[in-house]
Design a protein around this motif. Structure first.
Motif, PDB file in Angstrom:
ATOM      1  N   VAL A   1     116.371 -25.746  51.622  1.00  0.00           N
ATOM      2  CA  VAL A   1     116.241 -27.426  52.536  1.00  0.00           C
ATOM      3  C   VAL A   1     117.223 -27.496  53.539  1.00  0.00           C
ATOM      4  N   GLU A   2     116.560 -28.073  54.635  1.00  0.00           N
ATOM      5  CA  GLU A   2     117.269 -28.099  55.927  1.00  0.00           C
ATOM      6  C   GLU A   2     117.182 -30.098  55.966  1.00  0.00           C
ATOM      7  N   ALA A   3     118.733 -30.302  56.199  1.00  0.00           N
ATOM      8  CA  ALA A   3     118.814 -31.686  56.115  1.00  0.00           C
ATOM      9  C   ALA A   3     118.108 -32.248  57.298  1.00  0.00           C
ATOM     10  N   GLY A   4     116.941 -33.478  57.624  1.00  0.00           N
ATOM     11  CA  GLY A   4     116.061 -34.220  58.092  1.00  0.00           C
ATOM     12  C   GLY A   4     114.843 -33.224  59.161  1.00  0.00           C
ATOM     13  N   LYS A   5     114.594 -31.626  58.534  1.00  0.00           N
ATOM     14  CA  LYS A   5     114.126 -30.793  59.306  1.00  0.00           C
ATOM     15  C   LYS A   5     112.532 -30.084  58.509  1.00  0.00           C
ATOM     16  N   SER A   6     112.853 -30.023  56.473  1.00  0.00           N
ATOM     17  CA  SER A   6     112.414 -29.377  55.661  1.00  0.00           C
ATOM     18  C   SER A   6     111.668 -30.430  55.193  1.00  0.00           C
ATOM     19  N   VAL A   7     110.270 -30.348  54.973  1.00  0.00           N
ATOM     20  CA  VAL A   7     109.936 -31.321  53.838  1.00  0.00           C
ATOM     21  C   VAL A   7     110.451 -31.158  52.424  1.00  0.00           C
TER      22      VAL A   7
END
Length: 167
Positions: free
Chosen positions: A154-160
């Motif tokens: 997951v990517e911080a601030g982008k992935s749910v």
């Protein structure tokens, strides 16, 4: 103008309240967290992340109700009423704040994706019991549960990270 859930916010959608990943890394099941209180869901329901990124962001819009003096964890009261705990690592309170830099202040209003903490991952990996970081809904009794949990990276601030189902 509404912000799409993928771009941030604790947007209420048909599936529930969307939470974004607070830190980039690999998703870990809560049951696999090496801490009994988190693994048993005594603190709340959710998932954990093994961080690979150094910036920790707000997973939803709300108010930073508490940032611990040691900067290892924070509580976010979301506009939706969800109360989240983002706890970086296990037994990291024992580090006395080493490895953490605070980027936001307790009591401040944040938007999903706003920076809250910065991590020294090398220091934490060498000194914490674990860097696995739970992200839990502490008032889960007020909701119908969580769903659509992320897996993999997951990517911080982008992935749910997951959605919270309203009762």
């Amino acid at each position: 103008m509404a912000t799409p859930p993928a771009a941030g916010g604790s947007a209420a959608v048909a599936a529930g309240i969307v939470l974004l990943a607070p830190v980039s890394g690999e998703v870990v099941a809560l049951e696999d967290v090496p801490d009994a209180a988190f693994a048993s869901k005594a603190v709340g329901d959710g998932v954990a992340i093994r961080p690979t990124g150094k910036t920790v962001v707000a997973p939803a819009d709300g108010v930073l109700a508490k940032i611990f003096n040691t900067n290892h964890a924070f509580a976010l009261v979301c506009d939706s009423g969800a109360e989240l705990i983002v706890h970086i690592g296990i037994e990291t309170v024992k580090l006395g704040g080493q490895g953490f830099t605070r980027l936001a202040e307790q009591g401040s209003r944040v938007k999903a994706g706003d920076p809250v903490l910065e991590l020294d991952l090398d220091y934490l990996a060498a000194n914490a019991a674990s860097i696995i970081s739970p992200v839990v809904l502490s008032n889960s009794d007020d909701f119908a549960g969580i769903a659509q949990q992320a897996s993999g990276q997951v990517e911080a601030g982008k992935s749910v990270l997951y959605t919270i189902k309203a009762k």
